[in-house]
Design an enzyme around this catalytic site. Structure first.
Site, PDB file in Angstrom:
ATOM      1  N   ASN A   9     -85.664 -75.771 -49.395  1.00 21.74           N
ATOM      2  CA  ASN A   9     -84.141 -75.177 -49.691  1.00 21.74           C
ATOM      3  C   ASN A   9     -83.312 -75.099 -48.512  1.00 21.74           C
ATOM      4  O   ASN A   9     -83.667 -74.100 -47.527  1.00 21.74           O
ATOM      5  CB  ASN A   9     -84.134 -73.934 -50.473  1.00 21.74           C
ATOM      6  CG  ASN A   9     -82.968 -72.717 -50.478  1.00 21.74           C
ATOM      7  OD1 ASN A   9     -81.601 -73.486 -50.511  1.00 21.74           O
ATOM      8  ND2 ASN A   9     -82.909 -71.589 -50.458  1.00 21.74           N
ATOM      9  N   LYS A  11     -80.379 -74.198 -47.787  1.00 19.09           N
ATOM     10  CA  LYS A  11     -79.468 -72.962 -47.691  1.00 19.09           C
ATOM     11  C   LYS A  11     -77.951 -73.496 -47.161  1.00 19.09           C
ATOM     12  O   LYS A  11     -77.789 -74.614 -47.327  1.00 19.09           O
ATOM     13  CB  LYS A  11     -79.729 -71.740 -46.751  1.00 19.09           C
ATOM     14  CG  LYS A  11     -81.420 -71.208 -47.408  1.00 19.09           C
ATOM     15  CD  LYS A  11     -81.569 -69.837 -46.659  1.00 19.09           C
ATOM     16  CE  LYS A  11     -83.317 -69.717 -46.908  1.00 19.09           C
ATOM     17  NZ  LYS A  11     -83.247 -68.240 -47.159  1.00 19.09           N
ATOM     18  N   HIS A  95     -81.470 -67.792 -57.060  1.00 23.37           N
ATOM     19  CA  HIS A  95     -82.018 -67.400 -55.820  1.00 23.37           C
ATOM     20  C   HIS A  95     -81.588 -66.079 -55.453  1.00 23.37           C
ATOM     21  O   HIS A  95     -80.514 -65.547 -55.464  1.00 23.37           O
ATOM     22  CB  HIS A  95     -81.527 -68.323 -54.447  1.00 23.37           C
ATOM     23  CG  HIS A  95     -82.300 -68.300 -53.465  1.00 23.37           C
ATOM     24  ND1 HIS A  95     -81.971 -67.329 -52.441  1.00 23.37           N
ATOM     25  CD2 HIS A  95     -83.201 -69.031 -52.848  1.00 23.37           C
ATOM     26  CE1 HIS A  95     -82.763 -67.524 -51.407  1.00 23.37           C
ATOM     27  NE2 HIS A  95     -83.670 -68.456 -51.636  1.00 23.37           N
ATOM     28  N   GLU A  97     -80.664 -64.770 -52.666  1.00 26.62           N
ATOM     29  CA  GLU A  97     -79.225 -64.520 -51.868  1.00 26.62           C
ATOM     30  C   GLU A  97     -78.148 -64.745 -52.803  1.00 26.62           C
ATOM     31  O   GLU A  97     -77.109 -64.087 -52.620  1.00 26.62           O
ATOM     32  CB  GLU A  97     -79.178 -65.580 -50.762  1.00 26.62           C
ATOM     33  CG  GLU A  97     -80.240 -65.418 -49.941  1.00 26.62           C
ATOM     34  CD  GLU A  97     -80.661 -66.531 -48.970  1.00 26.62           C
ATOM     35  OE1 GLU A  97     -80.276 -67.806 -49.155  1.00 26.62           O
ATOM     36  OE2 GLU A  97     -81.866 -66.292 -48.282  1.00 26.62           O
ATOM     37  N   GLU A 167     -90.144 -65.268 -55.697  1.00 21.85           N
ATOM     38  CA  GLU A 167     -89.798 -65.283 -53.989  1.00 21.85           C
ATOM     39  C   GLU A 167     -89.444 -63.649 -53.996  1.00 21.85           C
ATOM     40  O   GLU A 167     -88.250 -63.294 -53.951  1.00 21.85           O
ATOM     41  CB  GLU A 167     -88.742 -65.915 -53.971  1.00 21.85           C
ATOM     42  CG  GLU A 167     -88.900 -67.548 -53.876  1.00 21.85           C
ATOM     43  CD  GLU A 167     -87.795 -68.349 -53.228  1.00 21.85           C
ATOM     44  OE1 GLU A 167     -88.456 -69.130 -52.256  1.00 21.85           O
ATOM     45  OE2 GLU A 167     -86.350 -67.858 -53.037  1.00 21.85           O
ATOM     46  N   GLY A 173     -87.044 -65.226 -45.270  1.00 24.90           N
ATOM     47  CA  GLY A 173     -86.618 -65.328 -43.898  1.00 24.90           C
ATOM     48  C   GLY A 173     -86.832 -64.417 -43.248  1.00 24.90           C
ATOM     49  O   GLY A 173     -86.346 -63.752 -42.185  1.00 24.90           O
ATOM     50  N   SER A 213     -91.133 -67.212 -46.591  1.00 30.68           N
ATOM     51  CA  SER A 213     -91.757 -67.328 -45.181  1.00 30.68           C
ATOM     52  C   SER A 213     -93.045 -68.309 -45.394  1.00 30.68           C
ATOM     53  O   SER A 213     -93.846 -68.190 -44.462  1.00 30.68           O
ATOM     54  CB  SER A 213     -91.959 -65.942 -44.638  1.00 30.68           C
ATOM     55  OG  SER A 213     -90.970 -65.432 -44.221  1.00 30.68           O
TER      56      SER A 213
HETATM   57  C1  PEP Z   1     -85.893 -69.623 -49.484  1.00 31.23           C
HETATM   58  O1  PEP Z   1     -84.899 -69.882 -48.898  1.00 31.23           O
HETATM   59  O2  PEP Z   1     -86.164 -69.757 -50.694  1.00 31.23           O
HETATM   60  C2  PEP Z   1     -86.848 -68.901 -48.789  1.00 31.23           C
HETATM   61  C3  PEP Z   1     -88.077 -68.835 -49.231  1.00 31.23           C
HETATM   62  O3  PEP Z   1     -86.925 -69.135 -47.303  1.00 31.23           O
HETATM   63  P1  PEP Z   1     -87.679 -68.665 -46.048  1.00 31.23           P
HETATM   64  O4  PEP Z   1     -88.886 -69.920 -46.469  1.00 31.23           O
HETATM   65  O5  PEP Z   1     -87.054 -69.212 -45.025  1.00 31.23           O
HETATM   66  O6  PEP Z   1     -88.167 -67.440 -46.353  1.00 31.23           O
END
Ligand code: PEP
Length: 251
Positions: A9, A11, A95, A97, A167, A173, A213
Site C-alpha cells: 500500500n 498510500k 483502511h 486511515e 491491521e 506506521g 509495520s
Molecule cells: C498500511 O498502510 O496498510 C500499513 C500496514 O502501513 P505500515 O506497513 O507502514 O505500517
C-alpha cells in the site's frame, strides 16, 4: 491450501515517473516468485503507469479506495468500473486511515465491497482495533463488530471473493509490529466470525493478511503462522529491495 497475498500500500506516495522507476528495480527481483500473489496499490494517478509496467508479469495492481456509485456528480470520487478500466484488479477498502481521517464506517465498507465485486475487483478489506481498544481488552469485540456490521453482510458467493487484512491501528506506521502470536490470535477471531456466518469451508478458504509495520526482518516470522495468509505492507513496500525481500522471505 490458501495462496498467500503479499500486497503493498503506497498510500499518498510516488508520481508516475517514480512508479516506473520502482518497477524497473522491483520486477527483476520478483521474476521467479510463484509461491504468492503480489499486489501493488499505488495512488490513482499512478495506476496507468503501474499497469503498463507490470504487463506480462505476475504482479497485480490495486487501487486504495473507491466510491460505491458507478458514475455521477460526486466530485473527487473514483468508481469501481473506472478503476477496473484503468487495468487494476484489486482495491483496498476500509483502511484505518480512511476510517479515521475520512469517516468511513462499516456500512460504507460493505457498500464499497459490493461495488468493487460488481466491477470485477478483488477487495482487500481492512479491520483492526485502536490502541485504547486493545488496552481495554476490547480487541475481540471490535473485530467481531467490524466484521458483523460490515463484510459479513455479503452473501456467501460474494464473500468467497474477498480478502481480509487485519491491521491493528497501533501497529500501522509506528514501527510496533504485532507479534506473530498476537496477529494469529486476532486472525482466529475473524475466522471464527466467518465460520459462524458462512460455515467451515468459507472460513478455511478465507485469506487473512496481517498489516502493521511489516519489514524484511519480521515478515518471515509473521508469515510462518498458519493463520497468516500474507501481509499488507505500507512503508516497506515503497522501496523495491525491501518489498522484494519481504516477498522472498529473506531477512
Ligand atoms: C498500511 O498502510 O496498510 C500499513 C500496514 O502501513 P505500515 O506497513 O507502514 O505500517
Amino acid at each position: 491450501m490458501r495462496k498467500p497475498v503479499l500486497a503493498g500500500n503506497w498510500k499518498m506516495y510516488k508520481t508516475p515517473a517514480q512508479t516506473r522507476a520502482f518497477f524497473e528495480a522491483f520486477l527483476p527481483l520478483v521474476r521467479a516468485v510463484e509461491h504468492c500473489e503480489i499486489v501493488i496499490c499505488p495512488p490513482f494517478p499512478d495506476l496507468a503507469a503501474a499497469v503498463e509496467a507490470v504487463r506480462n508479469t505476475r504482479v497485480q495492481i490495486g487501487a486504495q479506495n473507491l466510491y460505491w456509485v458507478k458514475e455521477g456528480a460526486f466530485t473527487g470520487e473514483v468508481s469501481g468500473p473506472m478503476i477496473r478500466s484503468a487495468g487494476a484488479t484489486q482495491v483496498i477498502i476500509g483502511h484505518s486511515e480512511r476510517r479515521h481521517y475520512f469517516g468511513e464506517t462499516d456500512e460504507m465498507v460493505l457498500k464499497k465491497t459490493v461495488a468493487a465485486l460488481e466491477a470485477g475487483l478483488m477487495p482487500i478489506v481492512c479491520v483492526g482495533e485502536r490502541l485504547e481498544q486493545r488496552e481495554a481488552a476490547q480487541t475481540e469485540a471490535v473485530l467481531s463488530s467490524q466484521c458483523r456490521q460490515g463484510i459479513l453482510g455479503l452473501d456467501s458467493v460474494r464473500f468467497s471473493k474477498i480478502v481480509i487484512a487485519y491491521e491493528p491501528v497501533w501497529a500501522i506506521g509506528t514501527g510496533k509490529t504485532a507479534t506473530p502470536e498476537v496477529a494469529a490470535e486476532a486472525h482466529a477471531v475473524i475466522r471464527c466470525e466467518v465460520h459462524r456466518r458462512f460455515g467451515s469451508a468459507a472460513a478455511e478458504n478465507l485469506r487473512i493478511l496481517y498489516g502493521g509495520s511489516v519489514e524484511p526482518d519480521n515478515a518471515q516470522a509473521l508469515l510462518a503462522q498458519t493463520e497468516i495468509d500474507g501481509v499488507l505492507v505500507g512503508g516497506a513496500s515503497l522501496e523495491a529491495a525491501s518489498f522484494a525481500k519481504i516477498i522472498n522471505h529473506q531477512a
